[in-house]
Design a protein around this motif. Structure first.
Motif, mmCIF file in Angstrom:
data_model
loop_
_atom_site.group_PDB
_atom_site.id
_atom_site.type_symbol
_atom_site.label_atom_id
_atom_site.label_comp_id
_atom_site.label_asym_id
_atom_site.label_seq_id
_atom_site.Cartn_x
_atom_site.Cartn_y
_atom_site.Cartn_z
ATOM 1 N N TRP A 4 0.826 -1.216 0.000
ATOM 2 C CA TRP A 4 0.000 0.000 0.000
ATOM 3 C C TRP A 4 0.863 1.270 0.000
ATOM 4 O O TRP A 4 0.446 2.316 -0.503
ATOM 5 C CB TRP A 4 -0.967 0.006 1.180
ATOM 6 C CG TRP A 4 -0.314 0.169 2.537
ATOM 7 C CD1 TRP A 4 0.150 -0.806 3.348
ATOM 8 C CD2 TRP A 4 -0.083 1.414 3.214
ATOM 9 N NE1 TRP A 4 0.675 -0.280 4.490
ATOM 10 C CE2 TRP A 4 0.538 1.092 4.439
ATOM 11 C CE3 TRP A 4 -0.341 2.743 2.919
ATOM 12 C CZ2 TRP A 4 0.908 2.057 5.375
ATOM 13 C CZ3 TRP A 4 0.025 3.713 3.836
ATOM 14 C CH2 TRP A 4 0.650 3.371 5.056
ATOM 15 N N LEU A 5 2.080 1.189 0.546
ATOM 16 C CA LEU A 5 2.970 2.347 0.510
ATOM 17 C C LEU A 5 3.462 2.605 -0.917
ATOM 18 O O LEU A 5 3.608 3.750 -1.342
ATOM 19 C CB LEU A 5 4.154 2.134 1.452
ATOM 20 C CG LEU A 5 3.832 2.199 2.953
ATOM 21 C CD1 LEU A 5 5.058 1.889 3.780
ATOM 22 C CD2 LEU A 5 3.281 3.586 3.310
ATOM 23 N N ASN A 8 0.579 4.178 -2.602
ATOM 24 C CA ASN A 8 0.472 5.572 -2.159
ATOM 25 C C ASN A 8 1.486 6.439 -2.897
ATOM 26 O O ASN A 8 1.161 7.527 -3.397
ATOM 27 C CB ASN A 8 0.713 5.641 -0.651
ATOM 28 C CG ASN A 8 0.661 7.062 -0.117
ATOM 29 O OD1 ASN A 8 -0.395 7.642 0.032
ATOM 30 N ND2 ASN A 8 1.834 7.637 0.174
ATOM 31 N N ALA A 11 0.510 6.805 -6.581
ATOM 32 C CA ALA A 11 -0.608 7.744 -6.732
ATOM 33 C C ALA A 11 -0.133 9.184 -6.568
ATOM 34 O O ALA A 11 -0.554 10.092 -7.300
ATOM 35 C CB ALA A 11 -1.699 7.418 -5.717
ATOM 36 N N ALA A 12 0.760 9.399 -5.580
ATOM 37 C CA ALA A 12 1.287 10.741 -5.351
ATOM 38 C C ALA A 12 2.074 11.232 -6.562
ATOM 39 O O ALA A 12 1.924 12.383 -7.004
ATOM 40 C CB ALA A 12 2.172 10.755 -4.106
ATOM 41 N N GLY A 94 5.416 11.105 4.350
ATOM 42 C CA GLY A 94 4.361 10.236 3.846
ATOM 43 C C GLY A 94 4.844 9.231 2.830
ATOM 44 O O GLY A 94 4.243 8.161 2.671
ATOM 45 N N TYR A 204 -2.350 9.976 6.989
ATOM 46 C CA TYR A 204 -2.411 9.977 5.530
ATOM 47 C C TYR A 204 -3.605 10.776 4.997
ATOM 48 O O TYR A 204 -3.549 11.315 3.885
ATOM 49 C CB TYR A 204 -2.401 8.551 4.990
ATOM 50 C CG TYR A 204 -0.990 8.035 4.853
ATOM 51 C CD1 TYR A 204 -0.181 8.478 3.815
ATOM 52 C CD2 TYR A 204 -0.450 7.154 5.783
ATOM 53 C CE1 TYR A 204 1.132 8.041 3.688
ATOM 54 C CE2 TYR A 204 0.861 6.709 5.674
ATOM 55 C CZ TYR A 204 1.654 7.164 4.620
ATOM 56 O OH TYR A 204 2.957 6.747 4.516
ATOM 57 N N TRP A 207 -2.136 14.103 5.072
ATOM 58 C CA TRP A 207 -1.076 14.152 4.077
ATOM 59 C C TRP A 207 -1.657 14.357 2.682
ATOM 60 O O TRP A 207 -1.184 15.196 1.918
ATOM 61 C CB TRP A 207 -0.276 12.845 4.143
ATOM 62 C CG TRP A 207 0.985 12.829 3.333
ATOM 63 C CD1 TRP A 207 2.210 13.299 3.702
ATOM 64 C CD2 TRP A 207 1.136 12.293 2.001
ATOM 65 N NE1 TRP A 207 3.127 13.087 2.692
ATOM 66 C CE2 TRP A 207 2.503 12.478 1.634
ATOM 67 C CE3 TRP A 207 0.281 11.677 1.098
ATOM 68 C CZ2 TRP A 207 3.005 12.060 0.410
ATOM 69 C CZ3 TRP A 207 0.780 11.274 -0.137
ATOM 70 C CH2 TRP A 207 2.130 11.465 -0.466
ATOM 71 N N TRP A 208 -2.718 13.606 2.378
ATOM 72 C CA TRP A 208 -3.351 13.749 1.067
ATOM 73 C C TRP A 208 -4.111 15.071 0.941
ATOM 74 O O TRP A 208 -4.141 15.684 -0.132
ATOM 75 C CB TRP A 208 -4.273 12.568 0.786
ATOM 76 C CG TRP A 208 -3.526 11.430 0.169
ATOM 77 C CD1 TRP A 208 -3.111 10.280 0.777
ATOM 78 C CD2 TRP A 208 -3.078 11.348 -1.190
ATOM 79 N NE1 TRP A 208 -2.424 9.481 -0.101
ATOM 80 C CE2 TRP A 208 -2.380 10.107 -1.329
ATOM 81 C CE3 TRP A 208 -3.172 12.170 -2.295
ATOM 82 C CZ2 TRP A 208 -1.810 9.702 -2.528
ATOM 83 C CZ3 TRP A 208 -2.607 11.773 -3.505
ATOM 84 C CH2 TRP A 208 -1.934 10.555 -3.607
#
Length: 695
Positions: A4-5, A8, A11-12, A94, A204, A207-208
């Motif tokens: 999942w990291l 993440n 996606a970022a 993050g 998170y 963060w998002w």
């Protein structure tokens, strides 16, 4: 790294790349739209341009004219610069759990400093919200779009504080009141009992929120009024370095020109078009505009905004580029429909976008430009559009047209016989005023040409100013002469009204007359002629020392050639002429003279020096009737009367006439007189009493 990291991080990277792509696309579209204008060179004098940036961008000089709003902007400007490393630190946390900026022992002081700056920015957000929506500062817009940036900034600051608090819990740092992150530590306290997954989840979420708001702000800036964050510094750098208010001359010998002035948005220069995207929409220009303040149609800010939108829509039509992105979010907007060819866009710049009433309301005082924090120029655009109306379409305000025709025929706005232009000398027998022809015939070589101007020669009130000044020159032993019937109009009125052709004809004729007599020094009581000779005639090859009469009188007083020994017991408030002050930075000489006169008590108006309000005569409006709103000259007179003066003084015959009319309109001409500085000085030097009936 857990799956999942990786997801993440991927996606970022995607949203960052997409946002940067949109940002670059928007910059390219605006750059393309600006390039529709005429090319203009601005690459010279790099050091001076960098100095301008230091003073106006980093020094925030003009913004601090309004101390409250200026302070808010300083907090935002420097706060945002300083928190960028903090934002980078937060993003790293993050992407790589447990990591942060590798600052070693300096990391603690760094995070403490970042939190203090964040608090300052939040305080600025609250203060700005109060100024706009609670105090309701008149010049500020109050729609939801105007407050959107405050939402963005507030969200960015709060999300990083809350997120850092969750990070402290996640990394099992001490909470309560850690010295390095005191605010985040306090925020963490209520959440200390949550399970680890919940804490990580909250981190998170923040963060998002922070990342998405930051990127949304990035994309929002170029397509909003906040484009000034990019265009403003550039505009300050390329800003014209010649004296403020200088107009570009038209080359009438260029046979390729099909029209003159600006009748299309593409007729402006690229530097002028950059102004449009640099606009902050702060309303400072409009709040100081004499036309707006007295109920006229013109608002300098609205004029710039309407031109900006027109440029954007025209650019979309010409280039087929979407002006708003992401396109799917703006599919029904006018700009995108134009770009897609689904919407025809062909309005007239003058008439549909900017009305003729707006153009003729401008006094050309430049108070708008003096206030603008991003160095925008409004007046040259208005003059360029006036030029198009007058030179290309043959349109002009009827009152102005009569004045122009009279200047063409007789050299003065009233149409009086030019042969009578030296008869004013006969009003006083104690003053020696030779014409240049008479002086040279007598073997004299006058040091100065005294340019009297139409007001000094024909207006009965202004004739007294000219006579007082001439008498003082006699007293000081200064040799001078006038041109008499050979003196034409300086051309200021035709040029400001848009008749550049007549201005250039007059300038050429005057320069020929000056050269015929070997003129090297000119002194005048008219700030408009002073500005024309000093700042505009050099474009046509004329060079001379040009003085306003208050500058010369100030020098003569300081040198002891004029001795003001007789008391003039008056409370005087001084009105600054726009063309003497904002155009030429002459503020001290008239005040020095008044300070040297015994008995004079000088009281300044609230709006004085560079903030002085126009009397209403500039830009050719002296010859036009006001049909809308409150009269500008009366409004300025009311400002003067707030100081309870016995005398309203000025250094301009146009201003004095307008203020004199203002005292009559207020029915106080018997108790409050209007005098030029030269008249007051003559009383002090020669001991003359106040002239009965002069008001």
């Amino acid at each position: 790294m857990n799956g999942w990291l990786w997801l993440n991080a991927a996606a970022a990277i995607f949203v960052i790349a997409y946002s940067v792509f949109l940002f670059i696309y928007l910059l390219k579209t605006r750059y393309t739209f600006i390039r529709l204008g005429k090319k203009e060179e601005w690459h010279s004098k790099r050091n001076e341009r960098l100095k301008n940036m230091m003073v106006h961008v980093f020094g925030q000089k003009k913004l601090l004219k309004d101390k409250k709003s200026g302070a808010i902007h300083v907090m935002f400007f420097y706060g945002f610069l300083l928190v960028q490393l903090g934002a980078l630190d937060f993003i790293i946390k993050g992407v790589v759990p447990g990591a942060h900026l590798p600052l070693g022992p300096l990391y603690g002081p760094f995070t403490f400093f970042q939190e203090m700056v964040t608090l300052v920015i939040l305080a600025a957000v609250v203060w700005a919200f109060y100024r706009r929506y609670i105090e309701k500062l008149v010049r500020l817009k109050r729609g939801w779009k105007s407050g959107l940036v405050l939402v963005f900034i507030g969200s960015l600051m709060l999300s990083v504080l809350i997120g850092n608090g969750m990070w402290l819990l996640w990394q099992e740092k001490a909470v309560g009141f850690g010295w390095s992150e005191p605010i985040a530590s306090l925020i963490a306290i209520p959440f200390a009992g949550l399970a680890q997954p919940a804490i990580v989840g909250l981190f998170y979420v923040m963060w998002w929120v922070h990342l998405l708001v930051l990127l949304a702000f990035l994309v929002y800036v170029p397509q909003s009024k906040h484009a000034h964050l990019i265009a403003g510094p550039v505009n300050t750098y390329i800003h014209r370095l010649e004296q403020a208010g200088t107009l570009r001359k038209i080359d009438f010998e260029d046979e390729a020109q099909e029209s003159f002035g600006a009748g299309r948005i593409e007729d402006f220069t690229r530097a002028q078009l950059l102004d449009l995207y640099a606009c902050v929409e702060c309303g400072r220009c409009t709040s100081m505009c004499p036309a707006t303040g007295t109920g006229k149609m013109l608002s300098p800010m609205d004029l710039i905004v309407k031109l900006r939108d027109h440029l954007t829509f025209t650019g979309a039509a010409v280039t087929s580029k979407q002006p708003w992105v992401p396109a799917f979010a703006f599919s029904n907007t006018k700009g995108n429909q134009i770009a897609e060819g689904a919407f025809v866009y062909s309005p007239q710049l003058i008439g549909d976008v900017i009305t003729e009433e707006e153009l003729w309301a401008c006094t050309t005082c430049r108070n708008c430009e003096d206030q603008c924090p991003v160095m925008n120029e409004h007046v040259d655009k208005i003059i360029d559009m006036r030029r198009y109306l007058v030179l290309t379409e043959g349109k002009m305000n009827p009152d102005a047209q009569r004045a122009i025709q009279n200047i063409e025929r007789q050299g003065n706005p009233w149409g009086l016989n030019r042969k009578d232009k030296e008869k004013w000398r006969e009003l006083r027998s104690d003053v020696y005023i030779p014409t240049m022809k008479e002086a040279q015939k007598a073997g004299e070589e006058p040091e100065y040409l005294f340019w009297v101007g139409s007001m000094g020669a024909f207006d009965s009130r202004s004739q007294k100013i000219a006579l007082s000044f001439a008498r003082l020159l006699n007293e000081a032993g200064i040799s001078f002469a006038i041109l008499g019937s050979k003196e034409k109009n300086s051309g200021d009125t035709p040029r400001r009204l848009g008749n550049e052709f007549l201005f250039q004809e007059l300038a050429a004729a005057n320069i020929a007359e000056f050269e015929k007599h070997g003129i090297r020094k000119i002194v005048t009581i008219d700030p408009h002629a002073y500005n024309a000779f000093k700042r505009e005639y050099p474009d046509f090859g004329f060079q001379a020392e040009v003085y306003h009469h208050t500058e010369l009188l100030d020098t003569l007083v300081r040198e002891g050639k004029l001795k003001p020994v007789h008391p003039v017991n008056e409370t005087v408030t001084f009105h600054d002429s726009c063309y003497l002050g904002r155009y030429n930075d002459v503020y001290d000489p008239p005040r020095n003279i008044l300070a040297a006169i015994p008995g004079v008590r000088l009281v300044e108006m609230k709006r004085s020096r560079e903030n002085s309000m126009c009397c209403g005569a500039g830009g050719g409006l002296m010859w036009m009737e006001e049909h809308t709103g409150h009269r500008i000259n009366v409004a300025r007179t009311e400002q003067a009367l707030e100081q309870a003066p016995s005398v309203i003084s000025s250094g301009c015959p146009f201003c004095l006439t307008m203020l004199n009319d203002g005292t009559k309109a207020k029915e106080i001409e018997e108790t409050v007189a209007t005098y030029d500085v030269a008249e007051l000085l003559e009383r002090a030097v020669l001991g003359q009493q106040k002239e009965a009936g002069v008001s």
